[in-house]
Scaffold this motif. Structure first.
Motif, mmCIF file in Angstrom:
data_model
loop_
_atom_site.group_PDB
_atom_site.id
_atom_site.type_symbol
_atom_site.label_atom_id
_atom_site.label_comp_id
_atom_site.label_asym_id
_atom_site.label_seq_id
_atom_site.Cartn_x
_atom_site.Cartn_y
_atom_site.Cartn_z
ATOM 1 N N ASN A 279 0.851 -1.187 0.000
ATOM 2 C CA ASN A 279 0.000 0.000 0.000
ATOM 3 C C ASN A 279 0.886 1.235 0.000
ATOM 4 O O ASN A 279 1.677 1.430 0.922
ATOM 5 C CB ASN A 279 -0.903 0.018 1.231
ATOM 6 C CG ASN A 279 -1.848 -1.170 1.266
ATOM 7 O OD1 ASN A 279 -2.196 -1.729 0.236
ATOM 8 N ND2 ASN A 279 -2.257 -1.556 2.467
ATOM 9 N N ALA B 28 -4.727 10.438 6.740
ATOM 10 C CA ALA B 28 -5.707 9.616 7.460
ATOM 11 C C ALA B 28 -6.662 8.943 6.472
ATOM 12 O O ALA B 28 -7.005 7.755 6.629
ATOM 13 C CB ALA B 28 -6.490 10.475 8.449
ATOM 14 N N LYS B 29 -7.081 9.676 5.455
ATOM 15 C CA LYS B 29 -7.981 9.098 4.452
ATOM 16 C C LYS B 29 -7.277 7.995 3.666
ATOM 17 O O LYS B 29 -7.852 6.929 3.414
ATOM 18 C CB LYS B 29 -8.480 10.195 3.491
ATOM 19 C CG LYS B 29 -9.415 9.665 2.412
ATOM 20 C CD LYS B 29 -9.890 10.765 1.473
ATOM 21 C CE LYS B 29 -10.784 10.176 0.378
ATOM 22 N NZ LYS B 29 -11.242 11.225 -0.568
ATOM 23 N N ASP C 278 -4.735 6.196 4.636
ATOM 24 C CA ASP C 278 -4.515 5.073 5.551
ATOM 25 C C ASP C 278 -5.777 4.222 5.676
ATOM 26 O O ASP C 278 -5.721 2.981 5.620
ATOM 27 C CB ASP C 278 -4.089 5.617 6.915
ATOM 28 C CG ASP C 278 -3.795 4.528 7.921
ATOM 29 O OD1 ASP C 278 -2.836 3.759 7.695
ATOM 30 O OD2 ASP C 278 -4.516 4.430 8.929
ATOM 31 N N LYS C 279 -6.919 4.869 5.834
ATOM 32 C CA LYS C 279 -8.185 4.148 5.984
ATOM 33 C C LYS C 279 -8.574 3.441 4.688
ATOM 34 O O LYS C 279 -8.999 2.283 4.709
ATOM 35 C CB LYS C 279 -9.289 5.135 6.399
ATOM 36 C CG LYS C 279 -10.639 4.476 6.610
ATOM 37 C CD LYS C 279 -11.678 5.489 7.065
ATOM 38 C CE LYS C 279 -13.042 4.815 7.272
ATOM 39 N NZ LYS C 279 -14.071 5.801 7.725
ATOM 40 N N THR C 280 -8.419 4.132 3.569
ATOM 41 C CA THR C 280 -8.818 3.564 2.282
ATOM 42 C C THR C 280 -7.946 2.380 1.883
ATOM 43 O O THR C 280 -8.447 1.357 1.392
ATOM 44 C CB THR C 280 -8.739 4.641 1.183
ATOM 45 O OG1 THR C 280 -9.562 5.743 1.538
ATOM 46 C CG2 THR C 280 -9.213 4.087 -0.152
ATOM 47 N N GLY D 65 -6.039 0.625 3.980
ATOM 48 C CA GLY D 65 -5.881 -0.359 5.040
ATOM 49 C C GLY D 65 -4.472 -0.365 5.589
ATOM 50 O O GLY D 65 -3.928 -1.406 5.954
ATOM 51 N N GLN E 142 2.249 5.064 12.714
ATOM 52 C CA GLN E 142 1.741 3.722 12.422
ATOM 53 C C GLN E 142 2.827 2.827 11.853
ATOM 54 O O GLN E 142 2.820 1.616 12.069
ATOM 55 C CB GLN E 142 0.516 3.787 11.481
ATOM 56 C CG GLN E 142 0.734 4.522 10.181
ATOM 57 C CD GLN E 142 0.913 3.578 8.989
ATOM 58 O OE1 GLN E 142 0.928 2.364 9.133
ATOM 59 N NE2 GLN E 142 1.057 4.146 7.810
#
Length: 294
Positions: free
Chosen positions: A2, A68-69, A71-73, A75, A121
């Motif tokens: 990712n 943040a977006k 990271d969330k999208t 994973g 992270q």
């Protein structure tokens, strides 16, 4: 993996992304104003399967929200590629402090903002890669690129420090150093906000414009200096195993890279010698065994 890359909508960014997608990576690309002036570029990225995130690297809140977006999208973010940047050209004395501030805000502070946003992270997971796109002009100075030279020398130092401070947390750091390539870089140059010092330079005041035109002609006459080389280098470094990646990768086919490579090799030897003398040689080796932070 990712991967989040800044400066996704032009220059090296679009070529790097195409190669990353082809190699099977999941990619989030940052774009400024993706629903406005960069809507066409954002649509092209989405057609490739890229997650488009809005990030202005000069704005803390924008960086935090965009990372943040992503990271969330995605994973999680395994790799951050700091590709966004801008060049400058002209007599260095003509650049005001504000001109320098504008350039550093994008090329240096923007890199720092992005790295700080992804590191917590990565450290907690005990793995990750920060890949900074620097320049051969971050290793040697050429006239009329003064403020740009300064920012890329800063990126090199930033990268050196992160390399050793993050190694024991399993987070890798690498630098790509392109030479001059025919991209949108030359169309987006920052020029001095004033030419009021030109009279003091006499005939030399015309030298920057002549030098830039000459270099653009030089690139046109050397098609082997294709921007695709930079994308290939980025994908190659990412594809190597953690702990086996080169810290610096020079990318150039017109003479600069071959001249600077021995300089980089010598600096590496000097660094290793100094770290050994100080008893901290282990900081130059990536810890791939376990997370060091909770």
């Amino acid at each position: 993996m990712n991967i989040l890359i800044t400066g996704a909508n032009s220059g090296f960014g679009t070529l790097i992304i195409a190669d990353l997608v082809k190699a099977g990576h999941r990619v989030a690309g940052s774009v400024r104003d993706p629903e406005g002036r960069n809507a066409e570029a954002a649509a092209a990225l989405r057609n490739l399967g890229v997650e488009v995130v809005e990030i202005d690297v000069t704005d803390d809140a924008s960086v935090e929200a965009g990372v943040a977006k992503a990271d969330k999208t995605l994973g999680g973010i395994d790799v951050l590629i700091n590709n966004a940047g801008v060049g400058a050209h002209g007599l260095q004395e003509n650049f005001s402090a504000e001109d320098f501030r504008r350039l550093f805000d994008i090329n240096v502070f923007g890199v720092q903002r992005m790295i700080r946003a992804v590191l917590p992270q990565m450290r907690s997971r005990g793995s990750g890669l920060i890949l900074n796109v620097s320049s051969l002009l971050g290793r040697v100075v050429l006239p009329f690129y003064g403020p740009y030279n300064a920012t890329k020398w800063a990126v090199e130092a930033l990268s050196e420090n992160y390399r050793v401070e993050l190694s024991q947390f399993g987070v890798d750091v690498a630098v790509i150093e392109p030479g001059g390539f025919p991209t949108t870089f030359f169309g987006n140059l920052i020029y001095p906000s004033s030419a009021d010092r030109d009279p003091g330079y006499g005939e030399m005041a015309a030298a920057p414009k002549a030098a830039l035109e000459g270099f653009e002609g030089f690139l046109a006459a050397n098609p082997q200096q294709t921007p695709q080389l930079v994308a290939d280098a980025v994908v190659d470094v990412i594809g190597k195993a953690p702990g086996a990646r080169p810290f610096r990768t020079e990318v150039d086919r017109v003479g600069m890279g071959d001249a600077i490579r021995p300089y980089n090799d010598q600096l590496d030897q000097v660094t290793r010698g100094l770290f050994a003398n100080f008893g901290i040689a282990d900081m130059l080796e990536l810890n791939t065994s376990k997370p060091e932070a909770a």
